[in-house]
Design an enzyme around this catalytic site. Structure first.
Site, PDB file in Angstrom:
ATOM      1  N   ARG A  94       0.829  -1.207   0.000  1.00 36.76           N
ATOM      2  CA  ARG A  94       0.000   0.000   0.000  1.00 36.76           C
ATOM      3  C   ARG A  94       0.869   1.264   0.000  1.00 36.76           C
ATOM      4  NH1 ARG A  94      -5.423   1.539   0.439  1.00 36.76           N
ATOM      5  NH2 ARG A  94      -6.252  -0.561   0.741  1.00 36.76           N
TER       6      ARG A  94
ATOM      7  N   GLU B  14     -10.022   4.443   7.394  1.00 33.36           N
ATOM      8  CA  GLU B  14      -8.617   4.812   7.340  1.00 33.36           C
ATOM      9  C   GLU B  14      -8.295   6.170   6.731  1.00 33.36           C
ATOM     10  OE1 GLU B  14      -6.095   0.970   6.579  1.00 33.36           O
ATOM     11  OE2 GLU B  14      -7.983   0.882   5.488  1.00 33.36           O
TER      12      GLU B  14
END
Ligand SMILES: Cc1cc2nc3c(=O)[nH]c(=O)nc-3n(C[C@H](O)[C@H](O)[C@H](O)COP(=O)(O)OP(=O)(O)OC[C@H]3O[C@@H](n4cnc5c(N)ncnc54)[C@H](O)[C@@H]3O)c2cc1C
Ligand code: FES
Ligand code: FES
Lengths: 750, 469
Positions: A304, A706
């Site tokens: 990520r 998030e």
């Protein structure tokens, strides 16, 4: 609708793991941890410990009937150390006793004979030694080697971001109950019931159907219970298997902080090139991720970071390299943002440094390079429904940004004891598990003959309000009121093969599965209603618990319809499965479309620094966030505000301090400081963008957990701007967290 | 055997008297609304309300039950979240639902209790006060916005209603407190006898227990506790013979709110807000802070500038020890094992001096200082210093009286040069070490900046900052 759980929370009725009634004669287990960061485990002497009153047994690697292996992505982590210890706090043995106190006493009497080996705590050192968890990866776009020549300004630098303790208020724990068929019933405080089930089955050497896992709710998770709850569940299960007695294992706060992994610290190198107008032409970055002693989720976290290396900007020439470095720290793990915050910090540092060189405000460079529709990410995917520019310009406008900048400038000119600073932070966060197969979910709905509804999904409630959202989705789909719906505890026996509740995707995936199951039931019920009313199904609808024919009320209500369906032997249960469409990635060429969609937004943060004392006040945080068509604005706002404070904490006060031997010194709330209520900015607003419907998630919504964490990054740069106002003679530095100590050092040193 | 009222009914436990109240509530009374998150007073998840009889009246405080020995609630009332509500959320709880003050819920009951404590005790019932009452409650989920809104709404809703009225009966009427509380306030249930017989060698003297119990609860289960609250040591503040007498059981919060203390040092009310949290301050005693002898003990750092003298008593003797001579070495005191602090006395003549206290820590509130410092300066209108006492914490093994620096300063006038020279002398008088609260060189730098802060705060008209930073 407020959070479905909050009534029980406020009256203190909500049960967490440690609140569940204990079975009679329940035993208690305690972990004997490795006291050293690296060494050969020669001998475990348990004789003295066995002499403690109440001790039933002490388990070691030899006691494991199946595989001594808990790794999920890469199988490189033993449950109990065998021959070698690789980090302080690594479980070496497990004492099982009548009471927790007896078990703790016995742990202290276990004698470990360890031949110490030199430990490594610095990821760059590990990389130099060639100690990697997995092969390094590089993503590239354009031709970066050629691009440098075209740049008017090229800046290089290095950044550091520290780890972060999750500090979910409920510590890790589990309770295991043996059943008569050699199986185990596990209550676990985990975000991943299926992972617990799978690993327990592997370690105990029994089939998965013999392991049942149930999770009622978590007292916070934030990623810390995605992979790392497993070990405590499996240990409790192992003890229950050996003693044929229920066993409970709950960590106290210090143990939790010592034994569990954190957000990954990163050390990174960057090089950025811009033309004379501030357009970024080239960006090269190398991440040295401190993975700790085992893989855990590190490779996925690093993945990520690679995908989010360029944040919300389009950069035509890019090279991104990530090293997953093996050290002797506790294996680090998922934490809200999952590698994206670390990557964002580097690109924003690069921009800040370049801005300093070019005598431009950083926000001008940010503004110039924002993504627009169909721009290409370094991994080949294109930006769609891109709101990056819109969010940024709306914040510029609503915050009267240029005026604010002038006010700050004038304030700083007239004040030597307090300096103010401000920064903007655009964000872009992709939603989906980057590990493709995880993007699936299941749901099971029962309608009972009295009309009440039970919903089970794979999502774990941990305060993020997923149950409230799922209830709203089911109510909306079936056309009933929310008060007749209950969400059941997450259990492997009701919904199987679930993915972790993580990646901000739990409501997307499980909500969609619940919607599909509800759709099936709705169609069945409409047929029932049609035949009962002797009408064609096309005229039937259900709304607010009323059965309508061409929009007009009929004699039927929900209860009558359900009763009728039951008597007509209609199946009132439905199961459904959802898999996110159109996502793929080819690791050979490092190109693909790993995300279903992206979340955008922009933060503005203002701070004051007390130049004399070197302390910070966060004055104002204003966010414009893209939540799609929010399923529940109250919940989404709460998620955003909480995430932002965590993000600010990460980059300011939250500092993990270790001694030379690698022992964590900040292992309590006395020494590890997270934001308190006085840390809250006096101006603290989140608003949502209008008209940002999202066709790629359930009911046009977007994941929320998030992305807002990333906004906290603005705090670092706002403080840095205030510091530079005080010391314009000094260069910025990029070493987070920006603690009071570092601030005073910057202000006072030549 | 320890006996107390738990949510209105008597509760007896045979567990060791050193067991934490939290363990008794959770493991023996099986009430699970009170949570354990840190076990050291630093998060407030275990907050309960304690009712204590005082002159026929119940007085309420909030406390961290994880670091409270159960012995200290003998004869008292303990109210947990289960004792507050009758099935339905009460108005505080309803407000918290509406403002989104709860996400995972683990911190929530503690905040409900803390806000109840606020309504029972706060003088001003201001938002600021409400925040102070919940400052000891850590929440990792919400970012505090919903909690802040709840606190403000609770304060707004009850400010007028509770003014000049019997708080307990109003709060009962409002459904915030259960009806059985009124029965108790009516004195219809008699307090339990609080005298306890302590015998045996393994005895530990405890007052607030906010120091001794942190991270050591386990050990104390095996000890006999000598509850100083059962002695004749006082917990008030009185004025006598030109001295302020602070009792050996007087809490930091009592000092903070004390009018006589504010006459000497008006800002003490604000400054002591930097010492722990309301949750802890209600229990933490001044004497405990002095005896604990931590190098950063905030009360010690302040009282050292106040020429404090400690009156100690043992079975057979009684004597006075100047605080300036109290600390001999790291955690070594000029006091015998069998001596107890009865009074701490301060001359009221000090009110002619100026005081300042500075503290910097990792987090601005509810944190132990990296460095703290206090000063007292008596000067004339020509800025000539007649008396000076400077202290510093976190830079030596004990709370440090900067003797040389203080003496040197007397007779000098306040100029940037004087301050600059003073900093050099202070530099020689300290020996900080690196630890979790900061590196040695940071603490050295920080102390010097905080000493400059003393002068900037006390003599703003001189603008010492212009030449010093
Ligand atoms: C969360 C938390 C935050 C804190 N923050 C701070 C802070 O910011 N600043 C700070 O300075 N401290 C802080 N402390 C430490 C502590 O609260 C204070 O030092 C407090 O004043 C200790 O008082 P006590 O009554 O609780 O002492 P106790 O724990 O009861 O006793 C401490 C010692 O003093 C002895 N003692 C107590 N009273 C007497 C007496 N009358 N005569 C003789 N001996 C006596 C006891 O025997 C024991 O040895 C904090 C503690 C906690 C738990
Ligand atoms: S559990 Fe944290 S204060 Fe008691
Ligand atoms: S709601 Fe989770 S800690 Fe406060």
């Amino acid at each position: 609708m407020s959070n479905y759980d909050s009534i029980d929370h406020v009256i203190g009725a909500s049960l967490f793991l440690d609140d569940l009634p204990e079975p009679v004669n329940c035993l208690h287990a305690a972990i004997c941890p490795s006291p050293v960061a690296h060494g050969k485990l020669k001998k475990i002497n348990i004789d003295k410990a066995l002499g403690i009153k109440g001790v039933i047994t002490i388990l070691t690697a030899d006691s494991i009937p199946g595989e001594n292996q808990i790794g999920t992505i890469i199988q490189d982590e033993p449950l109990l150390a065998d021959k070698e210890v690789d980090f302080i706090g690594q479980p070496v043995a497990l004492v099982v006793a009548g009471t927790a106190r007896q078990a703790d006493k016995a742990v202290k009497l276990i004698e470990l004979e360890i031949e110490e080996l030199p430990p490594v705590f610095d990821p760059r050192q590990a990389a130099a030694n060639g100690d990697f968890i997995a092969p390094s990866r590089t993503l590239a776009l354009g031709d970066i080697d050629k691009a440098w020549e075209k740049c008017a300004t090229v800046v290089e630098g290095r950044t550091e971001t520290g780890g972060q303790e999750h500090l979910y208020l409920e510590p890790q724990g589990s309770m295991a109950m043996p059943d008569e068929r050699g199986g185990i019933m596990l209550y676990s405080s985990t975000q991943s019931p299926t992972a617990v089930q799978r690993v327990t089955s592997r370690v105990l050497g029994i089939a998965m159907h013999l392991v049942q896992v149930e999770v009622k709710r978590l007292g916070g998770g934030f990623g810390g219970k995605e992979d790392q709850a497993t070990v405590y569940a499996v240990l409790a299960a192992l003890a229950a298997l050996h003693t044929s007695t229920s066993t409970k294992l709950i960590l106290n706060r210090q143990q939790d902080m010592q034994y569990t992994g954190k957000r990954h610290p990163y050390s990174s190198d960057f090089k950025i090139g811009l033309d004379e107008n501030g357009k970024i032409l080239a960006y090269e970055v190398t991440y040295f991720q401190n993975a700790g002693a085992a893989a855990d989720l590190s490779t996925a976290v690093l993945e990520r970071s690679l995908y989010h290396a360029t944040n919300a900007y389009y950069i035509p020439n890019v090279r991104i390299t990530g090293h997953c470095c093996k050290t002797n720290n506790v294996p680090n793990t998922a934490f809200r943002g999952f590698g994206a915050p670390q990557a964002l910090f580097v690109i924003e540092s690069a921009i800040a440094k370049a801005a300093g060189m070019m005598k431009l405000p950083a926000w001008r460079i940010q503004e110039k390079n924002l993504l627009k529709e169909y721009d290409t990410f370094p991994y080949g995917a294109r930006a769609r429904q891109c709101h990056a520019k819109r969010a940024f310009s709306e914040i510029l406008h609503s915050q009267k940004w240029e005026v604010t900048q002038k006010d700050i400038f004038n304030f700083n000119k007239n004040n030597s004891l307090i300096k103010k600073g401000a920064a903007l932070m655009p964000i872009c966060f992709g939603i989906s598990f980057t590990t493709g197969f995880l993007n699936q979910a299941g749901a099971l709905i029962h309608i009972y003959s009295d009309g009440s509804i039970s919903v089970s999904t794979g999502a774990v409630e941990m305060g993020q309000g997923v149950n409230t959202k799922i209830i709203a989705i089911v109510a909306h789909t079936l056309g009933v009121n929310t008060d007749i719906i209950t969400v059941q505890p997450t259990a492997t026996r009701t919904v199987a093969n679930t993915s972790p509740t993580a990646a901000s995707a739990a409501a997307d995936l499980n909500g969609m599965a619940a919607k599909l199951a509800a759709d099936t039931l709705r169609l069945r019920l409409m047929d029932t209603a049609a035949s009962r009313l002797g009408e064609h199904v096309s005229g039937i609808s259900i709304n607010n618990g009323k059965i309508l024919l061409k929009g007009q009320p009929t004699e039927l209500d929900w209860h009558a319809l359900i009763s009728d369906a039951y008597l007509s032997r209609i199946n009132l249960s439905a199961q459904a499965h959802y898999a996110t469409p159109d996502i793929y990635f080819d690791k050979n060429i490092e190109k693909g479309q790993p995300f279903a969609y992206y979340v955008y937004g922009t933060a503005s943060i203002q701070v004051s620094v007390d130049i004399l004392r070197g302390i910070v006040t966060i004055d104002a945080v204003n966010i414009l966030h893209d939540a799609g068509r929010s399923l529940n604005q109250d919940i989404d706002r709460g998620q955003a505000l909480g995430a932002i404070m965590q993000g600010i904490g990460w980059l300011t006060m939250e500092e993990l301090v270790y001694n030379k031997e690698g022992r964590l010194l900040t292992d309590s709330l006395t020494t590890y400081k997270v934001p308190d209520i006085h840390s809250m900015p006096s101006e603290f607003n989140v608003s949502f963008m209008e008209d940002t419907d999202n066709p790629h998630a359930v009911l046009q919504s977007k994941g929320i957990g998030e992305p807002p964490f990333l906004y906290g990054t603005a705090a670092y740069f706002a403080i840095m701007n205030a510091l530079i106002a005080a010391r314009p003679d000094k260069p910025m530095f990029f070493n987070a967290p920006l603690t009071h100590e570092k601030i005073l050092h910057f202000l006072t040193c030549e | 055997m320890i006996k107390f009222f738990l949510n209105g009914s008597t509760f007896e436990t045979q567990l060791p008297q050193g067991m934490s109240l939290l363990d008794v509530i959770r493991n023996e009374a099986h009430l699970h609304g009170t949570k354990r998150a840190c076990g050291e007073g630093d998060c407030g998840a275990c907050t309960v309300i304690i009712g204590t009889w005082n002159a026929g009246e119940l007085q309420f405080s909030t406390t961290a039950s994880c670091i409270l020995p159960v012995a200290s609630v003998h004869g008292k009332h303990v109210i947990t979240v289960e004792g507050l509500n009758q099935q339905q959320p009460n108005p505080i709880q309803q407000i918290m639902i509406e403002t989104g003050a709860s996400q995972c819920g683990f911190c929530t009951p503690g905040i409900v209790l803390a806000l109840t404590g606020f309504l029972l005790n706060s003088t001003h019932l201001s938002t600021d006060d409400a925040i102070m009452w919940i400052e000891g409650n850590i929440c990792r989920c919400t970012g505090y916005a919903g909690i802040y809104d709840a606190a403000r709404a609770v304060a707004d809703k009850y400010r007028e209603l509770l003014k000049n009225s019997n708080r307990v009966s109003v709060l009962v009427e409002e459904g915030i407190l259960p009806t059985w509380i009124s029965a108790i306030s009516d004195n219809s249930i008699h307090p339990i006898d609080t005298t306890m017989n302590i015998t045996g060698n393994n005895v530990l003297a405890v007052s607030g227990a906010t120091d001794v119990y942190v991270q050591k609860q386990d050990k104390f289960q095996d000890l006999q506790l000598y509850m100083l609250s059962n002695t004749d040591i006082r917990k008030d503040i009185r004025l006598e013979d030109n001295h302020v007498y602070i009792g050996g059981l007087t809490t930091v919060e009592t000092v903070r709110q004390s009018g006589v203390m504010q006459e000497i040092y008006p800002e003490i009310e604000q400054k002591l807000r930097l010492l722990s949290s309301m949750l802890i301050r209600q229990r933490a005693t001044v004497a405990g802070n002095l005896v604990n002898a931590s190098p950063i003990a905030d009360m010690a750092i302040i009282l050292l500038t106040m020429d404090a003298v400690i009156e100690v008593k043992s079975k057979n003797s009684q004597r006075e020890i100047p605080l300036a001579q109290f600390y001999k070495a790291y955690k070594t005191l000029a006091m015998e094992e069998d001596e107890l602090i009865y009074w701490i006395k301060i001359p009221t003549t000090l009110n002619r001096s100026k005081f300042n206290f500075e503290k910097v820590s990792r987090r601005n509130h509810l944190d132990i200082a990296s460095v703290n410092t206090a000063c007292r300066i008596l000067h004339d209108n020509k800025n000539l210093i007649h008396e000076a006492t400077f202290t510093a914490g976190g830079v030596a093994p004990v709370p440090l009286l900067l003797k040389h620096s203080s003496t040197w300063l007397c007779g000098r006038s306040i100029t940037p040069e004087t301050i600059r020279d003073l900093l050099k002398i202070i530099d020689d008088e300290i020996a900080p070490i690196s630890d979790v609260r900061g590196r040695a060189d940071y603490k050295r730098q920080l102390l010097k900046r905080l000493v400059v802060a003393h002068f900037i705060t006390l003599f703003p008209e001189l603008h010492p900052e212009d030449s010093l930073i």
